[in-house]
Design an enzyme around this catalytic site. Structure first.
Site, PDB file in Angstrom:
ATOM      1  N   CYS A 120      12.545 -37.198  21.505  1.00 31.65           N
ATOM      2  CA  CYS A 120      12.139 -38.351  20.698  1.00 31.65           C
ATOM      3  C   CYS A 120      11.573 -37.895  19.360  1.00 31.65           C
ATOM      4  CB  CYS A 120      11.122 -39.187  21.468  1.00 31.65           C
ATOM      5  SG  CYS A 120      10.593 -40.683  20.617  1.00 31.65           S
ATOM      6  N   CYS A 216       7.654 -42.623  29.090  1.00 30.49           N
ATOM      7  CA  CYS A 216       7.347 -43.959  28.598  1.00 30.49           C
ATOM      8  C   CYS A 216       8.436 -44.981  28.915  1.00 30.49           C
ATOM      9  CB  CYS A 216       7.088 -43.916  27.101  1.00 30.49           C
ATOM     10  SG  CYS A 216       8.528 -43.504  26.084  1.00 30.49           S
TER      11      CYS A 216
END
Length: 389
Positions: A120, A216
């Site tokens: 990410c 997440c």
């Protein structure tokens, strides 16, 4: 127009005064990035808040510990209103799904153990968000990560933070020198307790908000269910084989196992067994005794080097970290023709392909991050051996 004065009078090390600069703050909706925005606005920078919408998986929207979902965007907006700064939401769901979630699933199919937070940072946060910041004419992009950077010998270097308990350098080893020149980490020298105190002083609604948790984008924490839905072919049963060649049982899909795992094997052999290796090509899970987990050398791929240049064939002493939850241990790195090889002098258990190996110049708070890479192969051989199995 930015000042051309060469000296700096601001906390970000930019030329001139804070008022000369627009700074984009990556606001996740959490307390850390919110305090960064507040501190920079208080100092006099023209602060612009940017929040990335990366996924919206139903239960993840309001789940405690999630990030970059619906409730977090709402919190970031409230903080921006409180600080009287502009706030923008960028929809990067498709990019995040392709570069992070799809890659995450593919890694498990290959028998690897991926680290999606690094992916990410490599793609969405420090590539796309940086490009958007430059488009706005910002002098820098600031984040709430717990690392620090400073200029040494004419260029910016990356360092572990003051608060070892919050150290996020493992997830940022892939930050390139060019990105380091542009990104700033204002919380690097600050303990978490002080950050929450500042949030309360600023009257921010996120002062007591729980920290985000990995992974997440997996709402219930069961990554294997998500990967099974995306890659059903990886749920095929196969053999569980002992390192001595014996077939001991059957597994329920390679995606449900990781190196070092003990539970869930359902094998009664009279001795503890651990997953030693995953052979995705043969659809086998290889198990053995605990001593078989000891890794002495790793070969790295997709490396990023931030320290003093390391010539081919050259080696140097380092401290190596093979998981984010483990402290750096003594080692030695050598540059080969196709990457980096790291000898782990004390050995490490449960080292899996796909994980990152991050290298530091010294041990403890403030240590310089030299770089690292993703583990391609590992070996149990002693450090004097050159071959990597």
């Amino acid at each position: 127009m930015h000042s051309i004065v060469s000296h700096t009078t601001n906390s970000l090390g930019l030329p001139g005064a804070p008022e000369d600069h627009r700074v984009v703050v990556a606001m996740s909706g959490g307390v850390d990035s919110s305090v960064v925005a507040g501190l920079l606005a208080r100092e006099g920078f023209e602060v612009v808040g940017m929040t990335l919408q990366l996924y919206d998986h139903g239960a993840a929207v309001g789940r405690k510990g999630a990030c970059c979902a619906g409730s977090d965007i709402h919190d970031a907006r409230l903080v921006a209103e409180r600080l009287a700064i502009p706030h923008y939401v960028l929809d990067y769901e498709s990019r995040f799904h392709e570069d992070v979630i799809e890659a995450f699933a593919d890694a498990y199919v290959r028998g690897e153990t991926p680290v999606p937070c690094i992916a990410c940072n490599q793609t969405v946060k420090f590539t796309d968000l940086m490009a958007a910041s430059r488009t706005l004419g910002a002098s820098a992009l600031a984040t709430g990560h717990y690392v620090s950077s400073r200029v040494v010998d004419g260029r910016r270097h990356l360092f572990r933070p003051h608060d070892e308990r919050r150290d996020q350098s493992y997830f940022l080893f892939a930050t390139t020198p060019e990105q380091l020149d542009y990104v700033r980490f204002p919380l690097g020298d600050m303990p978490k307790e002080r950050v929450r105190e500042l949030a309360a002083e600023m009257g921010l609604v996120v002062a007591d908000k729980a920290d985000s948790q990995d992974i997440c984008f997996v709402p219930d924490g069961r990554y294997d269910r998500m990967v099974a839905a995306m890659r059903p072919e990886a749920t095929r049963e196969g053999d569980i084989r002992h390192i001595d060649g014996r077939i001991l049982g059957r597994h329920k899909g390679v995606i449900r196992y990781t190196v070092g795992q003990r539970r869930g094997l359902n094998i009664a052999l009279g001795e503890p067994l651990f997953v030693v290796r995953i052979d995705a090509e043969r659809n086998e899970v290889i198990v053995g005794p605990r001593e078989a987990l000891k890794t002495r050398r790793v070969k790295l791929r997709d490396t990023n080097w931030l320290g003093r240049p390391l010539a081919e064939g050259e080696s140097r002493t380092v401290f190596a970290r093979v998981r984010s939850t483990r402290p750096p241990k003594p080692g030695r790195v050598r540059r080969s023709t196709d990457g980096l090889e790291v000898d782990l002098l004390d050995g490490e258990e449960g080292v899996a392909p796909g994980q990152a190996c991050v290298l530091y110049a010294t041990d403890g708070p403030g240590a310089e991050v030299l770089g690292g890479g993703f583990i391609q192969k590992s070996a149990v051989a002693p450090p004097a051996t050159l071959a990597v199995a």
